[in-house]
Design an enzyme around this catalytic site. Structure first.
Site, PDB file in Angstrom:
ATOM      1  N   LYS B 110       9.690   3.483 -10.393  1.00  0.00           N
ATOM      2  CA  LYS B 110       9.165   4.556  -9.544  1.00  0.00           C
ATOM      3  C   LYS B 110      10.359   5.354  -9.059  1.00  0.00           C
ATOM      4  O   LYS B 110      11.155   4.877  -8.260  1.00  0.00           O
ATOM      5  CB  LYS B 110       8.376   4.000  -8.353  1.00  0.00           C
ATOM      6  CG  LYS B 110       7.935   5.103  -7.397  1.00  0.00           C
ATOM      7  CD  LYS B 110       7.280   4.612  -6.134  1.00  0.00           C
ATOM      8  CE  LYS B 110       7.283   5.732  -5.105  1.00  0.00           C
ATOM      9  NZ  LYS B 110       6.662   5.330  -3.829  1.00  0.00           N
ATOM     10  N   GLY B 171       4.274   8.086   4.681  1.00  0.00           N
ATOM     11  CA  GLY B 171       4.052   7.457   5.975  1.00  0.00           C
ATOM     12  C   GLY B 171       3.319   8.317   6.983  1.00  0.00           C
ATOM     13  O   GLY B 171       3.148   7.921   8.131  1.00  0.00           O
ATOM     14  N   ALA B 197       1.630   8.550  -1.663  1.00  0.00           N
ATOM     15  CA  ALA B 197       2.010   8.921  -0.293  1.00  0.00           C
ATOM     16  C   ALA B 197       1.001   9.859   0.358  1.00  0.00           C
ATOM     17  O   ALA B 197       0.419  10.725  -0.288  1.00  0.00           O
ATOM     18  CB  ALA B 197       3.394   9.563  -0.237  1.00  0.00           C
ATOM     19  N   GLY B 198       0.827   9.642   1.641  1.00  0.00           N
ATOM     20  CA  GLY B 198       0.018  10.539   2.456  1.00  0.00           C
ATOM     21  C   GLY B 198      -1.360  10.020   2.803  1.00  0.00           C
ATOM     22  O   GLY B 198      -1.984  10.482   3.763  1.00  0.00           O
ATOM     23  N   THR B 220       1.728   2.400   3.787  1.00  0.00           N
ATOM     24  CA  THR B 220       1.611   2.352   5.243  1.00  0.00           C
ATOM     25  C   THR B 220       0.147   2.311   5.707  1.00  0.00           C
ATOM     26  O   THR B 220      -0.165   1.632   6.689  1.00  0.00           O
ATOM     27  CB  THR B 220       2.322   3.571   5.863  1.00  0.00           C
ATOM     28  OG1 THR B 220       3.624   3.664   5.301  1.00  0.00           O
ATOM     29  CG2 THR B 220       2.446   3.430   7.363  1.00  0.00           C
TER      30      THR B 220
END
Lengths: 110, 274
Positions: B110, B171, B197-198, B220
């Site tokens: 990644k 995050g 993400a997000g 997260t």
């Protein structure tokens, strides 16, 4: 905060290690790879190597594998002067004065 | 067996084929920021994920003795996707990828090349440079990138095995901020698109899949939920729901109402007041 930099001039500056949150490591010149030779007597003096950002004094003729004797090495990898040293060579590659070593392992990440 | 359309696989035949893997789960999960290792392992199981991300960090060669996450994960059969998190330059990202390949015995990476610590947004110039180098070295590159269809296309042309646009900053939990861009990336891509993400909660995951993405990578949103294991299960259900809705094909949107009940055969009605 470090600005992103791509120029050759900027690259010769010490850069933050990608393996810690802080700076450290990097910056030292590369050395030729020395492969195993008959071990020399310790009386010829020690060497100083930087392991994960910390300087360590070691006897001349120390193999990279020696750094890992206390660790569960499954999943570990080592770079010497920004070149990966394959696990199969840990016993043969001898540390040289001024070497910069990174020892890393998978940890929590997103 | 579905009879709807020959082009929409039944749920049991709907695999995510990526980098030589055939994944039945489309949830990719990060392993950071959980309250404890046990909660991490329980959350991974509850999410149904098969592909999990890890970072590479310094081992204290003297202290040793710390828990070996790698051992815990491989014992449980997870495929690992090491990341280059924390890298600000292509040069650092390439070295990290090479260490990861040596450490984990996988060429999956990644690829994250971050511009600054405040936004954690990708540095696209460095990202493209690193992607090109790593593809040349035989890596299977999963680049974390902006939700920019142009960059996504360039990454595909370079030879990445997937493209991973952000839904919102890492995050942040802000959800899919630009669904149109994600949809555009999906429509133009010939490689899997994974929102990375997000995502903040289950509906964000469902939205991403309804837009047609092939996978969602999150961390997260699960790790920092009040009950991570329960949230992991919610994400799993949301992924299935969103994916199924996408395959089913949603109804078209209309600006005006259209009665569900038939209008014919009603009782005699008074005309509208106006």
């Amino acid at each position: 905060m470090m600005a992103p930099h791509t120029s050759e001039a900027a690259r010769s500056d010490p850069t933050p290690s990608p393996f810690t949150g802080e700076g450290g490591g990097g910056g030292l010149p590369s050395h030729d790879t020395h492969t195993a030779q008959p071990s020399q007597p310790l009386s010829t003096g020690g060497i100083t190597v930087t392991v994960n950002g910390e300087e360590r004094r070691l006897p001349r003729g120390t193999a990279i594998a020696t750094l890992m004797t206390d660790v569960d090495t499954l999943g570990s990898a080592i770079a010497r002067n920004r070149e990966v040293v394959p696990r199969s060579h840990w016993d043969e590659v001898l540390l040289t004065d001024g070497d910069t070593i990174e020892v890393v392992r998978p940890t929590q990440g997103g | 067996m579905t009879t709807d359309s020959p082009h929409t696989p039944a749920p049991t035949e709907d695999f995510l084929a990526i980098a030589g893997l055939q994944l039945t789960s489309r949830v990719l999960l990060g392993t950071a920021r959980y309250p404890s290792t046990q909660l991490l392992l329980d959350a991974l199981e509850a999410s149904g994920t098969q592909l999990v991300t890890v970072a590479l960090r310094r081992v204290d060669p003297v202290a040793g003795g710390t828990e070996n996450l790698y051992r815990l994960l491989v014992e449980r059969g997870y495929h690992l996707l090491p990341n280059t998190a924390g890298c600000f330059t292509a040069r650092d990202a390439v070295l990290t990828a090479e260490l990861a390949r040596e450490a984990l015995g996988t060429s999956r990476i990644k690829l994250e090349v971050i511009a600054d610590e405040e936004t954690l947004l990708p540095d696209v110039e460095e990202l493209l440079r690193a992607a090109e180098t790593l593809v040349g070295k035989g890596f299977q590159v999963f680049p974390y990138t902006n939700d920019d269809p142009v960059t996504a296309r360039k990454l595909e042309e370079i030879g990445c095995v997937a493209v991973m646009p952000l839904g919102a900053p890492i995050g942040s939990g802000l959800g899919i901020r630009n669904p149109h861009n994600i949809e555009l990336i999906v429509q133009r891509a010939h490689i899997p698109v994974i929102v990375d993400a997000g995502v903040g909660t289950a509906s964000d995951v469902a939205v991403a899949f309804e837009l047609g993405v092939d996978g969602v990578l999150m961390n997260t949103a699960v790790a920092q939920a009040r009950q991570p294991v329960r949230m992991a299960a919610a994400m799993r259900a949301a992924a299935v729901a969103g994916r199924e809705a996408y395959l089913a094909g949603r109804m078209p949107k209309r600006f005006y109402a259209e009665a569900s009940s038939p209008m014919g055969g009603r009782i005699a009605a008074e005309s509208a007041a106006w």
